[in-house]
Design an enzyme around this catalytic site. Structure first.
Site, PDB file in Angstrom:
ATOM      1  N   LYS A 187       0.865  -1.198   0.000  1.00  0.00           N
ATOM      2  CA  LYS A 187       0.000   0.000   0.000  1.00  0.00           C
ATOM      3  C   LYS A 187       0.891   1.234   0.000  1.00  0.00           C
ATOM      4  CE  LYS A 187      -4.430   1.367   1.969  1.00  0.00           C
ATOM      5  NZ  LYS A 187      -5.101   1.500   0.675  1.00  0.00           N
ATOM      6  N   GLU A 243      -8.038  -5.210  -9.995  1.00  0.00           N
ATOM      7  CA  GLU A 243      -8.772  -4.501  -8.944  1.00  0.00           C
ATOM      8  C   GLU A 243      -9.116  -3.097  -9.393  1.00  0.00           C
ATOM      9  OE1 GLU A 243      -6.471  -3.596  -5.391  1.00  0.00           O
ATOM     10  OE2 GLU A 243      -4.616  -3.826  -6.522  1.00  0.00           O
TER      11      GLU A 243
HETATM   12  N1  PLP Z   1      -7.053  -2.250  -3.336  1.00  0.00           N
HETATM   13  C1  PLP Z   1      -6.621  -0.987  -3.281  1.00  0.00           C
HETATM   14  C2  PLP Z   1      -5.787  -0.483  -4.394  1.00  0.00           C
HETATM   15  C3  PLP Z   1      -6.926  -0.185  -2.159  1.00  0.00           C
HETATM   16  O1  PLP Z   1      -6.500   1.080  -2.083  1.00  0.00           O
HETATM   17  C4  PLP Z   1      -7.719  -0.727  -1.133  1.00  0.00           C
HETATM   18  C5  PLP Z   1      -8.046   0.078   0.043  1.00  0.00           C
HETATM   19  O2  PLP Z   1      -7.417   0.022   1.038  1.00  0.00           O
HETATM   20  C6  PLP Z   1      -8.149  -2.057  -1.247  1.00  0.00           C
HETATM   21  C7  PLP Z   1      -7.800  -2.781  -2.370  1.00  0.00           C
HETATM   22  C8  PLP Z   1      -8.953  -2.691  -0.176  1.00  0.00           C
HETATM   23  O3  PLP Z   1      -8.214  -2.949   0.972  1.00  0.00           O
HETATM   24  P1  PLP Z   1      -8.861  -2.946   2.399  1.00  0.00           P
HETATM   25  O4  PLP Z   1     -10.060  -3.822   2.325  1.00  0.00           O
HETATM   26  O5  PLP Z   1      -7.816  -3.484   3.291  1.00  0.00           O
HETATM   27  O6  PLP Z   1      -9.232  -1.545   2.711  1.00  0.00           O
HETATM   28  C1  COI Z   2      -8.938   2.531   1.920  1.00  0.00           C
HETATM   29  O1  COI Z   2      -9.993   1.976   1.634  1.00  0.00           O
HETATM   30  O2  COI Z   2      -8.515   2.586   3.079  1.00  0.00           O
HETATM   31  C2  COI Z   2      -8.139   3.161   0.894  1.00  0.00           C
HETATM   32  O3  COI Z   2      -6.991   3.354   1.140  1.00  0.00           O
HETATM   33  C3  COI Z   2      -8.761   3.513  -0.376  1.00  0.00           C
HETATM   34  C4  COI Z   2      -8.496   4.896  -0.869  1.00  0.00           C
HETATM   35  C5  COI Z   2      -9.018   5.978   0.019  1.00  0.00           C
HETATM   36  C6  COI Z   2      -7.094   5.110  -1.281  1.00  0.00           C
END
Ligand code: PLP
Ligand code: COI
Length: 339
Positions: free
Chosen positions: A184, A220
């Site tokens: 991330k 995604e």
């Molecule tokens: N993919 C991307 C590129 C994201 O920014 C996020 C958000 O955090 C997700 C997937 C989903 O991850 P999570 O469910 O941990 O928020």
């Molecule tokens: C999240 O869902 O936490 C993300 O990081 C998505 C977006 C705001 C970048």
């Protein structure tokens, strides 16, 4: 002190300066204890690697107000672990799970008046991040680092929230096959700004990326993971080294199996097989579950359940997930950490 200035019912996903944020420095080989501060400005060296070489990573998780007034964090240990993996990938020092969760709890407590009330559908979004700082100019890891956590009250990330949205298959890539897609890190999001803008200009909620090697498989959304329900009731979600391993995705995989009794398939989701799916959605902390009404690929719109109504399996997954998060539905062991 209450918070009369915020209209909880119209919250979107916008920056609001809250009262306190957590700040810790890494100096002389270790993270210092860290403390809360009122100041939302960072004073960092112009040579900081975070500014020039993208040496930074972040997380996103939410705190929820429950019916009984208590406050839930959803799987913060998973965010802490993912941030450690992102730090490893960019040669930054990882933050311990304990320090990560403690920082999140302190920030939530200090900004309690910003937590949207139970029943509004909003939550307090926490944004932990690590950045490389200190005087530097060569392409190398930074001499110092900052770990910070701030928070913002939020509503829906995609306008309208739990209603079907249209997405566009992008011709751009957000990450390289063996690059940083699974971490991330800011660079992935910088790469998604232009494709995202173009998709939104055409009336789509956002774009969906294909695998960067063959451009034949769904990866995604730029800000959320993808899932679909097949016509024979399987929960399908892409698995790839360039997809971010989302915690919502992981949770839905577990809930689809244990609570909905669905077979789960993690693997290749070919773009020319969209006709196999009766429902689809984007899932993430900010996106929660955003139903996908249709996907446009090569000028053709593939509609799933409906362009206006939410499919029944998506709705059940949403009820289960959000019920657990706000404390109305029993959570699997370890998913909820009380603040
Ligand atoms: N993919 C991307 C590129 C994201 O920014 C996020 C958000 O955090 C997700 C997937 C989903 O991850 P999570 O469910 O941990 O928020
Ligand atoms: C999240 O869902 O936490 C993300 O990081 C998505 C977006 C705001 C970048």
């Amino acid at each position: 002190m209450g918070n009369e200035s915020i209209n909880w019912d119209t919250l979107g996903f916008d920056y609001i300066k809250t009262d306190k944020r957590y700040l810790a420095h890494w100096r002389n080989g270790e993270w210092e204890k860290g403390a809360l501060t009122d100041d939302n400005q960072l004073h960092i060296s112009e040579g900081s690697t975070a500014l020039h070489y993208g040496q930074q990573c972040f997380e996103g998780l939410k705190a929820y107000r429950c019916k009984d007034g208590s406050i839930n964090l959803f799987r913060p240990d998973q965010n802490a672990l993912r941030m450690q993996r992102s730090c490893d990938r960019l040669l930054m020092p990882g933050v311990s799970i304990e320090q990560f969760i403690e920082a999140c709890k302190e920030v939530v407590k200090a900004n309690e008046r910003f937590i949207p009330p139970y029943g509004t559908g909003g939550a307090l979004y926490l944004r932990p991040f690590v950045i490389g700082v200190g005087d530097n100019i060569g392409v190398r890891t930074a001499p110092e680092f900052i770990f910070s956590v701030f928070c913002i009250p939020v509503g829906a990330y995609f306008k309208g929230g739990m209603k079907p949205h249209k997405f566009l298959i992008s011709t751009y890539d957000r990450a390289a096959p063996q690059g940083t897609g699974a971490a991330k890190v800011g660079g992935n999001y910088a790469a998604s700004l232009l494709p995202g803008k173009k998709a939104k200009e055409k009336g789509f909620a956002d774009c969906i990326y294909l695998d960067p090697l063959t451009h034949t498989k769904i990866e995604e959304v730029g800000s959320a993971n993808f899932f679909a329900i097949t016509k024979d009731d399987k929960f399908v979600t892409p698995k790839s080294p360039s997809v971010l391993p989302g915690i919502t995705r992981l949770s839905l995989i577990e809930l689809a199996k244990s609570r909905l009794g669905l077979e789960v398939v993690e693997g290749d989701v070919y773009i020319d097989k969209l006709g196999d799916f009766k429902e689809a959605g984007a899932c993430g902390t900010a996106a929660v579950i955003t139903p996908i009404g249709g996907i446009e690929y090569q000028d053709k719109l593939n509609v799933f359940y409906s362009e206006t109504e939410v499919g029944p399996v998506t709705q059940r997954l949403y009820n289960e997930l959000t019920g657990i998060q706000k404390g109305d539905v029993e959570a699997p062991e370890g998913w909820i950490v009380k603040v």
